[in-house]
Motif scaffolding. Structure first.
Motif, mmCIF file in Angstrom:
data_model
loop_
_atom_site.group_PDB
_atom_site.id
_atom_site.type_symbol
_atom_site.label_atom_id
_atom_site.label_comp_id
_atom_site.label_asym_id
_atom_site.label_seq_id
_atom_site.Cartn_x
_atom_site.Cartn_y
_atom_site.Cartn_z
ATOM 1 N N ALA A 3 0.789 -1.134 0.101
ATOM 2 C CA ALA A 3 0.017 -0.043 0.010
ATOM 3 C C ALA A 3 0.877 1.222 0.064
ATOM 4 N N TRP A 4 0.323 2.130 -0.363
ATOM 5 C CA TRP A 4 0.946 3.450 -0.494
ATOM 6 C C TRP A 4 0.584 4.483 0.436
ATOM 7 N N THR A 5 1.643 5.402 1.069
ATOM 8 C CA THR A 5 1.629 6.252 2.089
ATOM 9 C C THR A 5 2.421 7.171 2.012
ATOM 10 N N LEU A 6 2.241 8.440 2.823
ATOM 11 C CA LEU A 6 3.173 9.417 3.038
ATOM 12 C C LEU A 6 4.170 9.251 4.516
ATOM 13 N N HIS A 7 5.392 9.101 4.327
ATOM 14 C CA HIS A 7 6.221 9.041 5.665
ATOM 15 C C HIS A 7 7.229 9.976 5.567
ATOM 16 N N PRO A 8 7.052 11.346 5.671
ATOM 17 C CA PRO A 8 8.152 12.436 5.821
ATOM 18 C C PRO A 8 9.561 12.037 6.376
ATOM 19 N N SER A 9 10.657 12.011 5.607
ATOM 20 C CA SER A 9 11.791 11.801 6.281
ATOM 21 C C SER A 9 12.386 12.708 7.144
ATOM 22 N N LEU A 10 11.956 13.914 7.111
ATOM 23 C CA LEU A 10 11.990 14.987 8.202
ATOM 24 C C LEU A 10 11.167 15.252 9.196
ATOM 25 N N GLY A 11 10.164 14.188 9.124
ATOM 26 C CA GLY A 11 9.142 14.190 10.468
ATOM 27 C C GLY A 11 7.931 14.990 9.892
ATOM 28 N N TRP A 12 6.963 14.764 10.458
ATOM 29 C CA TRP A 12 5.448 15.309 9.906
ATOM 30 C C TRP A 12 5.636 16.951 10.209
ATOM 31 N N VAL A 61 9.274 15.854 -0.179
ATOM 32 C CA VAL A 61 9.533 16.021 1.101
ATOM 33 C C VAL A 61 8.575 15.417 2.051
ATOM 34 N N LEU A 62 7.203 15.133 1.540
ATOM 35 C CA LEU A 62 6.536 14.332 2.230
ATOM 36 C C LEU A 62 6.531 12.867 1.981
ATOM 37 N N THR A 63 7.768 12.447 0.937
ATOM 38 C CA THR A 63 8.213 11.273 0.982
ATOM 39 C C THR A 63 7.188 10.090 0.754
ATOM 40 N N PRO A 64 6.926 10.043 -0.532
ATOM 41 C CA PRO A 64 5.810 8.970 -0.710
ATOM 42 C C PRO A 64 6.591 7.303 -0.423
ATOM 43 N N SER A 65 5.892 6.686 0.036
ATOM 44 C CA SER A 65 6.419 5.360 0.607
ATOM 45 C C SER A 65 5.576 4.275 0.088
ATOM 46 N N GLN A 66 5.990 2.953 0.255
ATOM 47 C CA GLN A 66 5.488 1.701 0.146
ATOM 48 C C GLN A 66 5.579 1.007 1.409
ATOM 49 N N VAL A 67 4.326 0.397 1.837
ATOM 50 C CA VAL A 67 4.172 -0.259 3.132
ATOM 51 C C VAL A 67 4.038 -1.908 2.639
ATOM 52 N N GLN A 68 4.732 -2.679 3.094
ATOM 53 C CA GLN A 68 4.851 -4.077 3.087
ATOM 54 C C GLN A 68 4.812 -4.802 3.929
ATOM 55 N N ILE A 311 8.537 -0.078 5.848
ATOM 56 C CA ILE A 311 8.290 1.352 4.923
ATOM 57 C C ILE A 311 9.315 1.338 4.000
ATOM 58 N N THR A 312 9.210 1.484 2.701
ATOM 59 C CA THR A 312 10.355 1.845 1.749
ATOM 60 C C THR A 312 9.948 3.228 1.019
#
Length: 341
Positions: A3-12, A61-68, A311-312
């Motif tokens: 699934a896709w999510t946003l996982h900011p690398s700098l924090g929310w 900046v919001l870092t789109p990520s995949q959840v596996q 989370i990638t």
């Protein structure tokens, strides 16, 4: 399932602020261009391109990520602690280990150690010898060869330095070592083997081994020697082979050579205190054919599975898009510069 999510690398917090600024710039650019109209050299395509660059940066900046969903396999190993009695009485030649051959008690103990190592092929081992005092000679290690080499080089305590056998000598160092191991690896199985003739000649009352139960999964006491006993040879350097000396330890009460006998009752008591099992060794019984070998398969290796989310971050497509827009911007700037010359 991904699934896709946003996982900011700098924090929310920081990520949201920077992304909001980029989106504001993406909106403000076209608004300013519309208001200035023909009073600017910027083209409509350039304004759209720069807004796209700001939008792409906001998403980066919001870092789109995949959840596996990931399943991990963890191996829970076995830690075997081996404590061998090296008091002077272990030089008595009255032991048998799987044959009619008569051995010193220490030689029988060495054979027992080799069988223990073979019984737990996937385990880690720690080795300790005890007499007047106790010393951990080999901290926990998966190197089985190191354990067998340690056993082969064991020597009895010099009788000239002995102040009486004290079976409880290994309790304190074993407690410290096992507690530390349990804290570091709480899922490991801990097995204890105490190899001794069970003779307690110290004037002080023996302490209970029950304190070790908090860290043990199972324990065994291995008896070496015989109830008939034998004479204890005098030694200034200790014995490590099947040999007898010409002099014997003298019993001060009788003036005759003292007879050391294996105390099976004491070994059974120690086994009870650790909630363990007593293993006798003689011409018919060894560690290899005893109950320890039959139950060891439960403690060798245990595999457990646990599921968790991984989370990638997937920003490389946006990075390629931003690079393309930047190259386009540079080419447009070069072309515009030449027109102004």
């Amino acid at each position: 399932m991904r699934a896709w999510t946003l996982h900011p690398s700098l924090g929310w917090i920081a990520g949201s602020i920077i992304a909001a600024i980029m989106l504001v710039l993406a909106i403000v650019g076209p608004i300013l261009y519309h208001r200035t109209g023909s009073n600017t050299d910027t083209s409509r395509i350039a304004v759209v391109r720069r807004s796209l660059m700001a939008i792409v940066l906001a998403f980066m900046v919001l870092t789109p990520s995949q959840v596996q969903q990931v399943t991990n396999k963890a191996v829970s190993a076995t830690d075997v602690y081996i404590a061998v009695d090296v008091t002077g009485s272990m030089a008595v030649q009255d032991a048998h280990y799987g044959s009619q051959e008569t051995l010193t008690r220490l030689a029988a103990a060495q054979k027992a150690v080799n069988d223990i190592v073979a019984t737990y092929p996937a385990a880690s081992f720690a080795a300790i010898h005890f007499g007047t005092n106790a010393t951990i000679d080999l901290p926990i290690t998966p190197d089985a060869r190191a354990v067998t080499n340690w056993a082969d080089n064991l020597t009895t305590e010099p009788t000239s330095l002995s102040s009486g056998s004290s079976l409880d000598a290994p309790i304190d160092p074993l407690t410290i070592a096992m507690k530390e191991r349990k804290d570091q690896h709480p899922n490991n199985r801990i097995v204890l083997y105490i190899i001794s003739d069970g003779e307690q000649t110290s004037a002080q009352q023996r302490k209970s081994f029950s304190t070790l139960r908090a860290y043990l999964n199972t324990a065994f006491t291995v008896g070496v020697g015989s109830s008939q006993g034998g004479k204890v040879p005098v030694s200034d350097i200790g014995f490590n082979e099947q040999k007898q000396g010409g002099q014997w330890v003298i019993d001060p009460q009788t003036g005759q050579p003292g007879i050391s006998k294996m105390d099976e009752r004491e070994l059974r008591n120690i086994a009870d205190e650790t909630s363990g099992t007593y293993l006798p060794t003689d011409s018919d019984h060894t560690v290899a054919n005893g109950p320890a070998a039959k139950s060891s398969s439960r403690y060798q290796v245990q595999t457990t599975q646990s599921k968790h989310e991984r989370i990638t971050a997937v920003v490389w497509p946006l990075a390629l898009l931003l690079l393309a827009l930047l190259v386009w911007e540079m080419i447009d700037w070069i072309v515009s510069s030449r027109r102004l010359l």
